[in-house]
Scaffold this motif. Structure first.
Motif, PDB file in Angstrom:
ATOM      1  N   VAL A  73      -1.913 -14.663 -18.750  1.00  0.00           N
ATOM      2  CA  VAL A  73      -0.460 -14.692 -19.195  1.00  0.00           C
ATOM      3  C   VAL A  73      -0.583 -15.529 -20.524  1.00  0.00           C
ATOM      4  O   VAL A  73      -1.332 -16.443 -20.715  1.00  0.00           O
ATOM      5  CB  VAL A  73       0.556 -15.379 -18.485  1.00  0.00           C
ATOM      6  N   ASP A 131       1.599 -17.258 -23.391  1.00  0.00           N
ATOM      7  CA  ASP A 131       3.377 -17.827 -23.597  1.00  0.00           C
ATOM      8  C   ASP A 131       3.145 -18.485 -24.955  1.00  0.00           C
ATOM      9  O   ASP A 131       4.309 -18.838 -25.187  1.00  0.00           O
ATOM     10  CB  ASP A 131       3.542 -18.777 -22.410  1.00  0.00           C
ATOM     11  N   ILE A 181       6.465 -12.112 -23.353  1.00  0.00           N
ATOM     12  CA  ILE A 181       5.399 -12.621 -22.587  1.00  0.00           C
ATOM     13  C   ILE A 181       4.353 -11.499 -22.059  1.00  0.00           C
ATOM     14  O   ILE A 181       4.744 -10.830 -21.320  1.00  0.00           O
ATOM     15  CB  ILE A 181       5.781 -13.345 -21.117  1.00  0.00           C
ATOM     16  N   VAL A 216       1.164  -9.945 -20.403  1.00  0.00           N
ATOM     17  CA  VAL A 216       0.413 -10.231 -18.934  1.00  0.00           C
ATOM     18  C   VAL A 216      -0.739  -8.952 -18.952  1.00  0.00           C
ATOM     19  O   VAL A 216      -0.240  -7.965 -19.173  1.00  0.00           O
ATOM     20  CB  VAL A 216       1.266 -10.093 -17.730  1.00  0.00           C
ATOM     21  N   PHE A 250       6.842  -8.649 -21.224  1.00  0.00           N
ATOM     22  CA  PHE A 250       8.184  -8.853 -20.604  1.00  0.00           C
ATOM     23  C   PHE A 250       8.880  -9.830 -21.567  1.00  0.00           C
ATOM     24  O   PHE A 250       8.136 -10.564 -22.226  1.00  0.00           O
ATOM     25  CB  PHE A 250       7.748  -9.610 -19.268  1.00  0.00           C
ATOM     26  N   THR A 269      11.025 -12.825 -22.906  1.00  0.00           N
ATOM     27  CA  THR A 269      10.652 -14.066 -22.114  1.00  0.00           C
ATOM     28  C   THR A 269      11.877 -14.390 -21.031  1.00  0.00           C
ATOM     29  O   THR A 269      11.600 -15.031 -20.062  1.00  0.00           O
ATOM     30  CB  THR A 269      10.896 -15.068 -23.268  1.00  0.00           C
ATOM     31  N   TRP A 271      10.692 -12.959 -17.643  1.00  0.00           N
ATOM     32  CA  TRP A 271       9.520 -13.517 -17.464  1.00  0.00           C
ATOM     33  C   TRP A 271       9.998 -14.767 -16.419  1.00  0.00           C
ATOM     34  O   TRP A 271       9.618 -15.323 -15.592  1.00  0.00           O
ATOM     35  CB  TRP A 271       8.558 -13.706 -18.309  1.00  0.00           C
ATOM     36  N   PHE A 312      11.460 -14.246 -13.243  1.00  0.00           N
ATOM     37  CA  PHE A 312      10.582 -13.677 -12.295  1.00  0.00           C
ATOM     38  C   PHE A 312       9.769 -15.013 -11.684  1.00  0.00           C
ATOM     39  O   PHE A 312       9.734 -15.072 -10.402  1.00  0.00           O
ATOM     40  CB  PHE A 312       9.384 -12.893 -12.984  1.00  0.00           C
ATOM     41  N   VAL A 313       9.504 -15.996 -12.697  1.00  0.00           N
ATOM     42  CA  VAL A 313       8.616 -17.229 -12.214  1.00  0.00           C
ATOM     43  C   VAL A 313       9.695 -18.117 -11.451  1.00  0.00           C
ATOM     44  O   VAL A 313       9.317 -18.499 -10.253  1.00  0.00           O
ATOM     45  CB  VAL A 313       8.180 -17.831 -13.416  1.00  0.00           C
TER      46      VAL A 313
END
Length: 66
Positions: free
Chosen positions: A29, A31, A37, A39, A52, A54, A57, A60-61
């Motif tokens: 990834v 950043d 972002i 991947v 993605f 920001t 992402w 998701f995290v």
């Protein structure tokens, strides 16, 4: 309208902490790009990257950590 390509030459890639170093299932990834972002598969760094926004992402995290 022709789609534009994002230049990822300035991306600073980080391997997932879950990658075990054996060469299997490695995700990287970047950043350091504003608003996006990327991947990618670390075994194919010249291949495509998924992009993605920001906020998506971050959501998701957060969901993964929950």
């Amino acid at each position: 309208m022709k789609p534009s390509r994002l230049d990822l030459n300035s991306a600073i890639w980080h391997k997932s902490s879950y990658s075990d170093g054996s060469g299997a299932d490695c995700v990287e990834v970047a950043d350091n790009l504003p608003g996006i972002i990327p991947v990618r598969d670390s075994k194919n760094p010249e291949g495509p990257a998924l992009l993605f926004p920001t906020p998506a992402w971050a959501a998701f995290v957060t969901a993964l950590k929950a």
